[in-house]
Design a protein around this motif. Structure first.
Motif, PDB file in Angstrom:
ATOM      1  N   ASP A  19      11.124 138.313  58.366  1.00  0.00           N
ATOM      2  CA  ASP A  19      12.458 138.811  57.986  1.00  0.00           C
ATOM      3  C   ASP A  19      13.088 137.797  57.040  1.00  0.00           C
ATOM      4  N   ILE A  20      13.210 138.184  55.770  1.00  0.00           N
ATOM      5  CA  ILE A  20      13.700 137.260  54.754  1.00  0.00           C
ATOM      6  C   ILE A  20      15.230 137.240  54.686  1.00  0.00           C
ATOM      7  N   TYR A  21      15.888 138.199  55.371  1.00  0.00           N
ATOM      8  CA  TYR A  21      17.345 138.300  55.202  1.00  0.00           C
ATOM      9  C   TYR A  21      18.098 137.022  55.587  1.00  0.00           C
ATOM     10  N   PRO A  22      17.788 136.392  56.745  1.00  0.00           N
ATOM     11  CA  PRO A  22      18.546 135.180  57.104  1.00  0.00           C
ATOM     12  C   PRO A  22      18.425 134.084  56.049  1.00  0.00           C
ATOM     13  N   THR A  23      17.253 133.948  55.455  1.00  0.00           N
ATOM     14  CA  THR A  23      17.058 132.936  54.415  1.00  0.00           C
ATOM     15  C   THR A  23      17.872 133.275  53.171  1.00  0.00           C
ATOM     16  N   LEU A  24      17.868 134.553  52.799  1.00  0.00           N
ATOM     17  CA  LEU A  24      18.648 134.978  51.634  1.00  0.00           C
ATOM     18  C   LEU A  24      20.139 134.775  51.875  1.00  0.00           C
ATOM     19  N   ALA A  25      20.590 135.099  53.092  1.00  0.00           N
ATOM     20  CA  ALA A  25      22.014 134.945  53.409  1.00  0.00           C
ATOM     21  C   ALA A  25      22.408 133.476  53.343  1.00  0.00           C
ATOM     22  N   GLU A  26      21.538 132.605  53.844  1.00  0.00           N
ATOM     23  CA  GLU A  26      21.825 131.172  53.789  1.00  0.00           C
ATOM     24  C   GLU A  26      21.897 130.691  52.342  1.00  0.00           C
ATOM     25  N   GLU A  27      20.918 131.109  51.536  1.00  0.00           N
ATOM     26  CA  GLU A  27      20.903 130.694  50.133  1.00  0.00           C
ATOM     27  C   GLU A  27      22.135 131.198  49.395  1.00  0.00           C
TER      28      GLU A  27
END
Ligand code: ZN
Ligand code: ZN
Length: 272
Positions: free
Chosen positions: A105-113
């Motif tokens: 799930d890439i969403y948490p990483t994208l949200a952090e970035e």
């Protein structure tokens, strides 16, 4: 392999630093496959995190990316969570040097970035929380020391940095609440990771707790490291013991949740 990155059009590999690999021109896979079928380099996708997290679509083909529907929430127990939209889930297939992650799930990483791109001043604070979770007390001390002496010796882009807005002070980092992690402070994070040395360090540097409340061994380490007691004379809002996370929990509340031996800190009066 015919597939290339939809952003930079290069092949889906990453060149290793020859100084580290010892081998000129060596590459490793770096292939992030989105649910729409488009491939990206990891960093090429993260570079577009702000637009992806707001549109939730692929930057190349514009297809909608989340695999969970908006109706997926609802079973949450807390009333605060019920009012929020369910967090999107973007399941990718990522192949890199370490192997294959088939349902990442890439969403948490994208949200952090995306958050850090908009709030660059939060970057050292996030790094500080990571160190606290790992119990890296030497790294925590160094990070705070660097903030208090902004010599700028490790960077040549000071002009860029000033545009990023005011940097946080050491006191602000100690009490900073992470919006990406339920409003937790570094002390919440250290307690939940049960990193005892980090917990004592944060109390030493960031609380007005009485000197006699610290174990002798902690005092010796702190003095050997030359650490000041910042806590004396702190306003209540600057004392790490009284910072509340989004659920309203202080560090003492976390201790009570953790149970023994952490409850002893509360029973001993450290949080009064
Ligand atoms: Zn690329
Ligand atoms: Zn696509």
């Amino acid at each position: 392999m015919a597939e290339t990155c939809k952003s930079c059009q290069d092949s889906l590999v990453l060149a290793l630093d020859p100084e580290e690999s010892g081998d000129e021109g060596e590459t490793v896979p770096d292939d992030l496959l989105l649910p729409c079928g488009c491939h990206f380099h990891w960093q090429c996708l993260l570079d577009q995190s702000a637009s992806i997290t707001s549109s939730l679509t692929c930057p190349s083909c514009s297809r909608y990316l989340p695999s969970n529907s908006a109706a997926a929430g609802g079973s949450s127990s807390s009333s605060a969570a019920q009012q929020q939209q369910p967090t999107p889930e973007i399941l990718t297939h990522y192949t890199n040097e370490g192997g294959v992650q088939p349902d990442l799930d890439i969403y948490p990483t994208l949200a952090e970035e995306a958050y850090l791109a908009a709030h660059p001043e939060a970057r050292p604070a996030r790094a500080f929380h990571t160190l606290a979770a790992e119990g890296e007390i030497q790294g925590m001390v160094e990070l705070l020391t660097d903030l208090d002496s902004p010599a700028g010796d490790d960077d040549n882009d000071d002009a860029d940095r000033e545009e990023d807005g005011p940097a946080l002070s050491a006191t602000q980092i100690l009490t900073w609440r992470d919006p990406l992690n339920g409003g937790r402070s570094a002390l919440h994070v250290a307690l939940e990771a049960q990193q005892e040395e980090a917990v004592w360090l944060l109390l030493w540097l960031g609380s007005g707790a009485r000197g006699e409340d610290f174990p002798e061994a902690v005092v010796q380490v702190a003095q050997a490291m030359g650490l000041p007691r910042r806590g004396e004379g702190l306003a209540a809002g600057e004392d790490v013991r009284f910072v509340r996370d989004e659920r309203g929990r202080t560090a003492g509340d976390v201790c009570l949740e953790l149970g023994s031996p952490w409850t002893r800190l509360v029973e001993g009066g450290l949080f009064n």
